[in-house]
Structures are given as C-alpha cells and as structure tokens.
Motif scaffolding. Structure first.
Motif, PDB file in Angstrom:
ATOM      1  N   HIS A   7      42.364  44.176   3.240  1.00 32.81           N
ATOM      2  CA  HIS A   7      41.807  45.066   4.250  1.00 32.81           C
ATOM      3  C   HIS A   7      42.451  44.768   5.601  1.00 32.81           C
ATOM      4  N   PRO A   8      42.749  45.815   6.366  1.00 31.82           N
ATOM      5  CA  PRO A   8      43.251  45.579   7.725  1.00 31.82           C
ATOM      6  C   PRO A   8      42.129  44.988   8.576  1.00 31.82           C
ATOM      7  N   PRO A   9      42.473  44.297   9.653  1.00 26.63           N
ATOM      8  CA  PRO A   9      41.443  43.766  10.543  1.00 26.63           C
ATOM      9  C   PRO A   9      40.724  44.907  11.258  1.00 26.63           C
ATOM     10  N   LEU A  10      39.523  44.610  11.747  1.00 30.18           N
ATOM     11  CA  LEU A  10      38.688  45.622  12.387  1.00 30.18           C
ATOM     12  C   LEU A  10      39.405  46.308  13.546  1.00 30.18           C
ATOM     13  N   ALA A  11      40.101  45.521  14.387  1.00 32.08           N
ATOM     14  CA  ALA A  11      40.771  46.096  15.558  1.00 32.08           C
ATOM     15  C   ALA A  11      41.782  47.161  15.146  1.00 32.08           C
ATOM     16  N   GLN A  12      42.546  46.906  14.091  1.00 32.17           N
ATOM     17  CA  GLN A  12      43.546  47.879  13.648  1.00 32.17           C
ATOM     18  C   GLN A  12      42.903  49.130  13.071  1.00 32.17           C
ATOM     19  N   ARG A  13      41.773  48.954  12.373  1.00 30.99           N
ATOM     20  CA  ARG A  13      41.110  50.110  11.768  1.00 30.99           C
ATOM     21  C   ARG A  13      40.519  51.020  12.852  1.00 30.99           C
ATOM     22  N   LEU A  14      39.930  50.408  13.864  1.00 29.24           N
ATOM     23  CA  LEU A  14      39.375  51.217  14.949  1.00 29.24           C
ATOM     24  C   LEU A  14      40.477  51.923  15.736  1.00 29.24           C
ATOM     25  N   GLU A  15      41.557  51.224  15.974  1.00 29.53           N
ATOM     26  CA  GLU A  15      42.695  51.811  16.680  1.00 29.53           C
ATOM     27  C   GLU A  15      43.236  53.007  15.903  1.00 29.53           C
ATOM     28  N   ALA A  16      43.293  52.884  14.572  1.00 27.19           N
ATOM     29  CA  ALA A  16      43.872  53.943  13.740  1.00 27.19           C
ATOM     30  C   ALA A  16      43.046  55.222  13.767  1.00 27.19           C
ATOM     31  N   VAL A  17      41.724  55.107  13.967  1.00 26.23           N
ATOM     32  CA  VAL A  17      40.894  56.319  13.982  1.00 26.23           C
ATOM     33  C   VAL A  17      40.651  56.812  15.401  1.00 26.23           C
ATOM     34  N   GLY A  18      41.326  56.207  16.375  1.00 22.38           N
ATOM     35  CA  GLY A  18      41.254  56.706  17.738  1.00 22.38           C
ATOM     36  C   GLY A  18      40.149  56.133  18.589  1.00 22.38           C
ATOM     37  N   VAL A  19      39.584  54.964  18.154  1.00 21.61           N
ATOM     38  CA  VAL A  19      38.562  54.290  18.963  1.00 21.61           C
ATOM     39  C   VAL A  19      39.046  52.871  19.215  1.00 21.61           C
ATOM     40  N   PRO A  20      39.921  52.679  20.187  1.00 23.56           N
ATOM     41  CA  PRO A  20      40.494  51.346  20.412  1.00 23.56           C
ATOM     42  C   PRO A  20      39.423  50.317  20.745  1.00 23.56           C
ATOM     43  N   ILE A  21      39.632  49.113  20.295  1.00 29.43           N
ATOM     44  CA  ILE A  21      38.642  48.048  20.424  1.00 29.43           C
ATOM     45  C   ILE A  21      38.368  47.687  21.874  1.00 29.43           C
ATOM     46  N   ASP A  22      39.329  47.932  22.766  1.00 33.77           N
ATOM     47  CA  ASP A  22      39.145  47.577  24.169  1.00 33.77           C
ATOM     48  C   ASP A  22      38.519  48.706  24.977  1.00 33.77           C
ATOM     49  N   SER A  23      38.091  49.755  24.295  1.00 34.15           N
ATOM     50  CA  SER A  23      37.468  50.876  24.992  1.00 34.15           C
ATOM     51  C   SER A  23      36.110  50.449  25.547  1.00 34.15           C
ATOM     52  N   GLN A  24      35.802  50.906  26.777  1.00 32.86           N
ATOM     53  CA  GLN A  24      34.512  50.593  27.394  1.00 32.86           C
ATOM     54  C   GLN A  24      33.358  51.253  26.635  1.00 32.86           C
ATOM     55  N   ASP A  25      33.679  52.215  25.805  1.00 33.90           N
ATOM     56  CA  ASP A  25      32.661  52.977  25.091  1.00 33.90           C
ATOM     57  C   ASP A  25      32.217  52.289  23.792  1.00 33.90           C
ATOM     58  N   VAL A  26      32.946  51.275  23.360  1.00 31.67           N
ATOM     59  CA  VAL A  26      32.668  50.643  22.064  1.00 31.67           C
ATOM     60  C   VAL A  26      31.250  50.086  21.973  1.00 31.67           C
ATOM     61  N   PRO A  27      30.742  49.315  22.953  1.00 30.04           N
ATOM     62  CA  PRO A  27      29.373  48.783  22.813  1.00 30.04           C
ATOM     63  C   PRO A  27      28.318  49.864  22.632  1.00 30.04           C
ATOM     64  N   SER A  28      28.553  51.045  23.191  1.00 29.11           N
ATOM     65  CA  SER A  28      27.557  52.117  23.081  1.00 29.11           C
ATOM     66  C   SER A  28      27.419  52.632  21.648  1.00 29.11           C
TER      67      SER A  28
END
Length: 612
Positions: free
Chosen positions: A433-454
């Motif tokens: 499995h790819p790491p979580l950061a890569q999976r989120l980046e691939a679907v257009g929700v980068p891990i460093d986005s301020q919106d992630v905690p919401s």
C-alpha cells in the motif's frame, strides 16, 4: 527519503539478496578451476613421462623431434579420448581423466545454466511490471522453470562436492578420506532428495477470519446500498459479506473459513468497529474502493498468485534446511525478493487506481476523510492494545472497545492536525500500500492542506453501521470474543515478562509454571518459577544466581554464583525414563526466567516514572 537512506537501502538489498544469490556459481567455478588444474597437472606429468621415454629411445633425431612436438601439442587428456590410444592405457588412468573431463563439462554447463537462468529471471521480472496478467504468467512460468533448474542444480552441485571431497586431498596430499567422501555423499544425497521432494509439496491455503456472515435477506438495506455502490463502480456485488471488528476492510476471492462455514466466490470483509466511527459518505468511499478491486480483477490475480507464492515459499524453506542446497536457495530467494519488488509496485498501482475510482464514485474529500479515520483508528487501537499488553498484572477486563469509543474522536482530530503527518516515509519497496500522504495527494487532498483537520472534525454518523441488522449485538459478541482472547494471550505471555516480587505476581507466573517435583532413584528434582533444587543439595538455587548449565556425561552441572563461583550436580541418569522430562523442565523454567529478566532490563517499570 534522502539519498543516503536510498543508497543504504540499495546496498542492504544487494548484500541481503543479490550477493548471496551469486553463490550459485561458487561451487561450479571452484570445480571448474580445480579440475582444469587437475587435468593440466596430470597432463604435465604424462607429458614429462612421454618426453623422458622419447629422450631415451632409439629414435632418429628427426623422429625424436616429431615425437616431442606431438607430445607438446597434444595433451594426454586429448589423446586418451581416442579409442585406439585409450585401449593401451590402464583402466584407472582412463577413469581419472574421464572424471576430470566430465567434471569440467558439468561445472561449465552449471555456470552456463546459471547465467541463462539469470537472463530468464531478468526477462520475467521485466515482464511482471507490465500488468497483473503478465505478472501472474511470469511467476507461473518462472516457478516451473526455476524449480526444475533448482533440482538439477542441486544434483549437479552435489556431484561436484562429492568429486571435490575425493580429488582435493588425493591430488594435493596423495591420500583420500573415506569418511570425508562418505559424509559428502550423504550430504549431497540428502540435499538432492529434499529438493526433489519439495517440488511436490503442497502448502495449506486455508484463510480463516473472525467474523459473521451476513445473509442478503438478513440486512436488506446494506445489500441494497452496496448494490448501488457496485453499480457506480461498474462491478457485480460480492457473493459474501463478512462483518467483524478488525481494523480494516478487504476483498478476496480465496475461500474464507468463518464462523464454521466456508465462503466461496467474491467476499467482502467489513469492519463494524470502523463503520460505527465513519460518516455514511466516508464508508461509501471505502466500499467503492474495495469494489474497485473486483472491477480491476485484482482479487482474481491475487487468488491465482497466492498459491504459487506459497509453494515457492515452501520450496525455499526446504532448500534452506539443506547445506548442499544453500546456493540454490540464495539464488531463488533473490529472484523471489526481486519479484516482490515488482509485486509491490503493481499492488501500489492498483491501490491508486481503486482510490481514483472511489473518489470519482463519491468525492475526493469523502475518500480522504475515510483514509484519515482508518489510519487514526488503527493507530489509536494499537496504542490502547499496547498499553494493556504492557501491564504487569492480570487484566480483569480488556475493555478495548469501550476505551476506543471514549477517546477515538479526540484522537482522530489530533491525528489529522499533527504536523508530522506530512513527514511520513515513502513506502518500503516491499509494501503493498502507498503511504497515506501519497494517497491523499493522488486524490487531490494534499496532506499539508489547512483543510485536512476539518475532514474529521465531526464524529461519524454510523449510517452504514445502522444498515446492518443487529449490528450492535454482533459487534458486542465479536468484541467479547476478541477481548477474552486478548486477556488469555496477555496472561500467558505475562509469565514470560515477570520476575515475581509479590504474591499476586507469583500466582500469575505459577499458573503457567507451577511447582514441579520429579522423583529419581537416588533423589528428586524440585522446580519453581524462580529457583530449582536437587534433594542432595543443602538449599535451593535461584535462577538469578545461575550462570549456566553444562552436560557432563549423564549429569547436568549447574554453575552459579553465591559469594563466589560454585557448581552443583544433577545426576539426570537417576531419573530413568523421566530423564528427558527432567532436562526439558529445567530448560523451560530457566528459559522463562531468562526471558523475563531480559524483558525487565529492556523495559523498566513504568509505574515508577513521573506522570503528567
């Protein structure tokens, strides 16, 4: 991963797999060099003898010069292959030179075959990266070719070792050891037999899962909603749905043993514990991801490849247990490791594909939220179980599910807001499995986005959980069984982690290691969880005082320290038919003490630490 880490990983892989794999050529190369040397040495001796005869012959100078030139140009090993010349040579000499000749041919053929197999392996690995079908076909063909190659190579190298065991000493030291040759022959025969037998071994492929099978008539809302998800993804609904309390979702086409029955066909496993914590859209995204594995034939090829890998693993195990087959083992293990790299690459690609399809069927935010909750849940549950397992007293109740219920939402929010979340290491090459950061980046929700905690700010509504009839009753029963097993395992392993200091701790250890007394003809052996005693001794010896045990004849010598070094004797022969029982009991009880002592040294008592 920085360049240093990458270089280290490559070097580690080279040292672990590639370099040992080259050992397949070691015995053939040594054999080739030795027998080329042996043949040249014997050719030289024969040539010297011929030249000496020519020098003392009555030949004319011209004929003598021709004879010398002929002897120099045509080595004895070449001449003896002529039937007319060989007819005048004694049988022993003919046998010696025939041995040299065939060992040279066998070793050269072995080297050529090894090089050819490297080429075949390289082509197969290259093809395996193209698609899942190519990966399966390359493994299926590669397994058939390599197991035959492995068997033939083991036989050939066994013959080479046998020949070397005789000729090395015979040629260089003018003697040979019958015992050495016999031992080499036995090792070669045993190794060859083991390799050949391993070809026909079939591993067990049973897959057992803790859970409960949901009949379509039993939870119509779930099956209806699942059918709608499958329609979006473009695949047929699964044949079976299993619900349980593991921390994941998965699909398979391998027969699954569950709750006394066997599920065949396409099976979906759903985590009740996770569904309760997820919003309906998040759960839908996860299920769409799993159904995408069906639509991409991922489970089909997993079902085909898994038995091949299992047989390959069993074959490798048989090779590793036989010294003569170790070079073949290292070579084939290297191919297996390289194949796993390709397999991991394909697996990560299909995970990205399933994520993409799930994001299209629902939304990228729903999938990202689901991935965050699942990762946070797995981490939180792992921390709770580790905390409980590390406790040094018997657990009255594991209460894992209750602790998750109370603290998961707070943990999930902290998990999503953790700035270190974006520093996750890239997947190891063997990860599927790819790491979580890569999976989120691939679907257009980068891990460093301020919106992630919401994404996990609101607790899940458990909509899919509610669609399962009697979900709460099923989950409660599953947790009860899991927590009972957890407590049992904890209590059993606790005996190996405690150096009892209280009556309560001693009772825990004594439950697994009760006081034992073994009677002998001239005395008795008494064992407790922390000491041992033989009736002829003046007192007990604590395991903490023991320096070691040594067998001497039919006695077990106990070396211990108590104001100096001492040795006590246990005459094990006096126990008669219970001799083995007495020895095994000493080993078991002392082994338990060593395990507990090692654990206590590594992990100091956390109850003495300051807490905030």
């Amino acid at each position: 991963m920085n360049d240093a880490r990458r270089d280290f990983t490559r070097m580690g892989f080279f040292k672990t797999y590639v370099l040992p794999g080259v050992s397949i050529f070691l015995i053939p190369v040594l054999t080739l060099l030795f027998f080329l040397h042996a043949q040249a040495l014997c050719d030289g001796r024969a040539r010297d003898a011929i030249l000496a005869n020519v020098a003392t012959s009555n030949l004319s100078p011209a004929r003598r010069e021709q004879a010398v030139a002929f002897a120099v140009e045509h080595p004895y090993s070449e001449l003896i292959q002529d039937e007319r010349f060989a007819a005048d040579v004694d049988s022993t000499t003919r046998f010696y030179f025939a041995t040299f000749r065939w060992m040279i041919r066998l070793s050269a053929l072995s080297i050529v075959a090894g090089v050819a197999m490297c080429a075949v392996a390289a082509i197969g690995l290259w093809l395996s990266r193209r698609s899942q079908r190519a990966q399966y076909l390359s493994l299926a063909a590669g397994w058939q070719v390599m197991r035959i190659y492995g068997a033939l190579q083991a036989i050939a190298q066994g013959v080479m070792v046998l020949a070397l065991s005789f000729w090395v000493t015979a040629l260089w030291m003018n003697f040979y050891s019958v015992k050495l040759v016999g031992a080499a022959g036995l090792v070669a025969a045993a190794g060859t037999l083991a390799v050949v037998m391993a070809i026909f071994k079939k591993p067990r492929m049973d897959m057992h899962v803790e859970g409960k099978v949901l009949a379509p008539a039993g939870s119509p809302r779930l099956w209806e909603d699942l059918g709608a998800v499958c329609e979006k993804v473009g695949t047929a609904p699964p044949d079976n749905v299993i619900v349980g309390v593991d921390s994941n979702f998965f699909v398979t086409e391998t027969p699954v043993h569950v709750d006394g029955s066997v599920c065949r066909g396409r099976t979906l496993y759903v985590s009740l514990a996770l569904l309760k914590q997820m919003a309906g859209a998040e759960a839908e995204a996860v299920l769409a991801h799993e159904m995408a594995h069906f639509s991409g034939d991922d489970t089909l090829y997993s079902r085909k490849i898994s038995p091949l890998l299992a047989r390959y693993g069993l074959y490798l195990q048989s090779l590793s247990e036989n010294p003569i087959a170790l070079p073949v083992y290292f070579f084939m293990n290297g191919f297996r490791a390289l194949f796993e790299l390709s397999r991991g690459e394909q697996s990560r690609s299909r995970e990205f594909r399933a994520d993409r399809i799930a994001a299209e069927a629902t939304s990228p935010r729903d999938l990202a939220a689901a991935l965050l909750r699942i990762s946070a849940y797995a981490e939180f549950r792992g921390e709770i179980q580790q905390d409980l397992f590390s406790r040094k007293e018997a657990l009255e109740a594991a209460d894992i599910s209750a602790r998750i219920e109370r603290g998961f939402h707070e943990h999930a929010m902290a998990f999503a807001a953790d700035p270190r979340l974006g520093d996750l290491e890239p997947a190891h090459p063997f990860d599927t499995h790819p790491p979580l950061a890569q999976r989120l980046e691939a679907v257009g929700v980068p891990i460093d986005s301020q919106d992630v905690p919401s994404l996990v700010a609101s607790p899940g509504d458990g909509r899919w959980y509610d669609a399962i009839d009697a979900a709460e009753e099923i989950e409660r029963g599953q947790w009860r069984e899991f927590e009972e097993r957890f407590r049992d395992v904890h209590e059993v392993t606790l005996a190996y982690r405690l150096l009892p200091e209280t009556d309560e701790e001693r009772a825990i250890v004594a439950a697994s290691f009760p006081d034992v007394e073994i009677e002998g003809k001239k005395g008795s052996l008494s064992l407790a969880c922390d000491s041992l005693h033989y009736s002829a001794w003046p007192g007990r010896i604590a395991f903490a005082e023991v320096l070691g045990f040594v067998f001497e004849g039919q006695s077990l010598l106990v070396s211990y320290t108590r104001g100096g070094r001492h040795v006590a004797t246990i005459p094990t022969k006096t126990f008669g038919p219970r001799q083995a029982e007495a020895i095994q009991a000493v080993q078991a009880y002392y082994g338990r003490y060593l395990s507990a002592a090692s654990h206590c040294e590594e992990k100091p008592d956390e109850s003495q630490a300051d807490t905030v």
